[in-house]
Design an enzyme around this catalytic site. Sequence first.
Site, PDB file in Angstrom:
ATOM      1  N   CYS A 186       0.417   3.250   5.928  1.00  0.00           N
ATOM      2  CA  CYS A 186       1.092   1.981   6.216  1.00  0.00           C
ATOM      3  C   CYS A 186       0.759   1.000   5.086  1.00  0.00           C
ATOM      4  CB  CYS A 186       0.066   1.482   7.571  1.00  0.00           C
ATOM      5  SG  CYS A 186      -1.592   1.492   7.113  1.00  0.00           S
ATOM      6  N   CYS A 241       0.699  -1.170  -0.035  1.00  0.00           N
ATOM      7  CA  CYS A 241       0.004  -0.162  -0.009  1.00  0.00           C
ATOM      8  C   CYS A 241       0.988   1.194   0.140  1.00  0.00           C
ATOM      9  CB  CYS A 241      -1.108   0.045   1.077  1.00  0.00           C
ATOM     10  SG  CYS A 241      -1.900  -1.576   1.264  1.00  0.00           S
ATOM     11  N   HIS A 265      -9.814   2.375  -1.196  1.00  0.00           N
ATOM     12  CA  HIS A 265      -8.350   2.182  -1.120  1.00  0.00           C
ATOM     13  C   HIS A 265      -7.908   1.088  -2.119  1.00  0.00           C
ATOM     14  CE1 HIS A 265      -4.078   1.237   0.266  1.00  0.00           C
ATOM     15  NE2 HIS A 265      -4.785   0.396   1.117  1.00  0.00           N
TER      16      HIS A 265
END
Lengths: 438, 286
Positions: free
Chosen positions: A425, A96, A395
Site C-alpha cells: 500500500c 511506499c 519500513h
Amino acid sequence: MEKKVTVKTRRAAIVGGNRIPFARSNGKYSHASNQDMLTAAIDGLVARFGLQGEQVGEVAAGAVLKHSRDFNLTRESVLGSTLAPTTPAYDVQQACGTGLETAILVANKIALGQIDSAIAGGVDTTSDAPIAVNEGLREVLLDVNRAKSVPDRLKALTGLRPNQLVPTIPQNSEPRTGLSMGEHQAITTQEWGISREAQDELAAASHRHLAAAYDRGFFDDLVTPFLGLTRDQNLRPDTTVEKLSKLAPVFGTRLPGGVEGATMTAANSTPLTDGASVVLLASDEWAAEHKLPVLAHFVDGETAAVDYVHGDRKADGLLMAPVYAVPRLLARNGLTLQDFDFYEIHEAFASTVLTTLKAWEDAEFCKQYLGLDAPLGSIDRAKLNVNGSSLAAGHPFAATGGRIVASLAKMIHENGGGRGLISICAAGGQGVVAILEA
Amino acid sequence: MPALTQPPALGSLYAKAGLFGQLHRGSTLPDSVYTLADQSIDPSHLLAYQKVCGFRVTDVLPPTYLHMLAFPLSVALMTERAFPFPLIGLVHVANTITVARPVLMSETVSLRVNAENLREHPAGRQLDLVASATVDGEVVWSSRSAYLRRGGSPKSSGAPKSSGAPKRASAAPVVGPASLVKVPDDIGRRYGAVSGDRNPIHLYGVTAKLFGFPSAIAHGMWLKARTLAALEGRLAESFTVDVAFKTPVLLPSTIAIAAAATDDGWALDVRSAKNGKPHLTGTVSR
C-alpha cells in the site's frame, strides 16, 4: 500500409538482491544521506554478483523523502558505485510503492527485450530529512531574485517577516486531508472492526519470524552490514503478545470510542526507519552468461488507487488500494487468491494486513466494490509474511519493495519452486501488487 | 441608479459606516442598483486570492472570486442613508453562488448588485444582497448573500416563521472523510489585505474583542472559498454552492472539512476539529 510489429516477450528473472539493515529513525544512520545508503546497497549487490565495472541495462530507484539537490539521486549513486559509469539510471517516486514499481518497470523492459539486465530499488531516510525554508520566506527570496533593479530588490525584501524564519519540516501526512497515515488507517481499522489482539498477534509474529530468519542465515546473502548494523535495528526477537498488549494506543484516540476504543500502538504500526534495498533482474540468457542463478521470475504487476479524499469511509480507506489491485491481477493471470505458496503483504500497520484479508473474505464488499460474484476468500495464514515483514524490519518507504522482492524470490527458490503474491500500500491512496513464480 | 466606473473604496465606506452608522432609517430596502461595467481581472490580485484561499493557480476564476469583486458595491448599497440598518452589526448568515460557466482571467466582466427580500426572522430581520456578473450580456455567475440584523423585530413574538433564506441542506452530520485544515491566526489580515474587507472583527484579537468576539474570526467567504478549494477537481463546469454560516472560526484554529457525495453534487459540513462546533453547512448541486 500499417507496419506490423510482433513483439516477443520473455519473463524477467530475479537473480538476487541486497539491502543494508534497516535502522530506526535518528539511530545508526542519522548522518547517512539517501545517496550514501543507496550507493552502499548497490555496491553490496555488485560485490555479491561480481558486477564490478559492468554496464547494467539500467538502474531504477527512488526515495519518497527527497531533497531537491537529489534530482538525479539514482544516477549519482550509480556514478559513485563500482558499476560502469556508463550505466544509465533514473528516479521513480510512487510513495511506499516506489521500490516495487521500479521492479515492475525494469521487468517490463527486460520482458520487451529493451534491456537484458537491470537493478531496481529504493532508499529512504527519515533522519537526514530535507528541510524547506518557510513558504513565505521562499516567495520573498524568489521575488528578490526576479527583481531586476536594486530598488525593486529592496522593495521585495520588505516582504520579510520574523515568522518566516521557522522552517518547514516534511510531515508524514496526506496533503489533501491533513491526516497522518496512522490516523487514516485508524479510521479504516475502526470501520472494519479489527481487534487490538489480532494486531498485536500479527506484530509479535513479524518479530518472531524475522528473528528466526536471521538465526537460520536466511539473510546472509540478502543483507550487507552498514555503519555498525548487522540486523534490522527495530527487531525485538523476545517480544510477546503480552508485552505488546501493555502499550498505549497512538492512533485513532480521537475517533468515536476514544482512547478506550483505539487499537493502534507504536508496536503494531511501523516505526520511521532509514535504509536502502536493491534487486538484480535480468533475462535468463544474461543470468546464464554471467553464471548467475535465477531465483524466480517476475510474472505480472498491477497498480490501483482509491478516492480516500471523498470516497467511502470504509471501502476507500487510504491504504486499501491493494485490495482492488489484487483481484484485477488474479483475473488477468487466471489465478485465485489461494493459488499461492507465499503471501507478502506489507505491514504498514498490522491492521492494514488484517483489513486487506478481511475485505477479500467479505462477500458483500467483494460484490459491491470489486464486482466479484464470490469473495476472493481466505488465505492460509501460515503462508503469510513467513520471514517477517515491515513491523519487525522497519519500513524505509521506498526500500520496502526491494526488500520484499528479493526475499520472496529467495523463499520461492528455497522452496524448490512455487508462486508468491506481493501487496504494498502507498500514500495517496495507491497500491502496487505483483506475482513472482518459479 | 449608481453606475460606477471603478470599485468604491471600502476604507472610506467603512469610515462612513462607523461615523454615520446610526443614522439609517426606513422600513424598506432602497431600490438602488449598483453596476460596475467592463472590469478586467488583475492577474496579480487573482494570484493573491488563489494563494490565500488554497486554490490552484490557474486561468479559471475560483467560484468565489467574483463575489469579492462585487463586495464593494454591496457595501456601497448598505451604507446608503436609505438602507434600513447600520452596516456594523449585520451578520452574513448564508451565501449561494451559481457558476453558470467557468469564467476566465482573460474575460471582461460587468457586475450588478441590488438588495431585496427584506423579511422577518425569529432573531430579527433578514435581507438578501444579490450580485451577478455578465460577460457580453450573458450572466455567467450570480450570488445571493443573506444578512441578519439581530433584534428590533416588531413581530418577534409571533410563531417562528421559516426564515425565507435560500434553501439548504439540513445540519445532519455528514458521513465521509474529513480534511483537517490549519487556519493560522493571521488569515483574517491576509484575506482582508486581498479582499479589502478589513472589518476589525477579522484582524486582531484586540479589535475583535471590541465587537464581542473572544478572538479574531475568519471571514465567512474565506471559509467558503477554502471549503471549495478542498473539492479541487470534483466540481462540475456549472453548479450552485449554497452554504449557511454557523459559529465563527475563532483564530487560530483547525477545521475539519467534510464533503460527502450526493446524487447531484456534495453535502458540505465544516466543523471545529477540536470541539465539533459547526462552522458551515451546505450543498453543491447541479
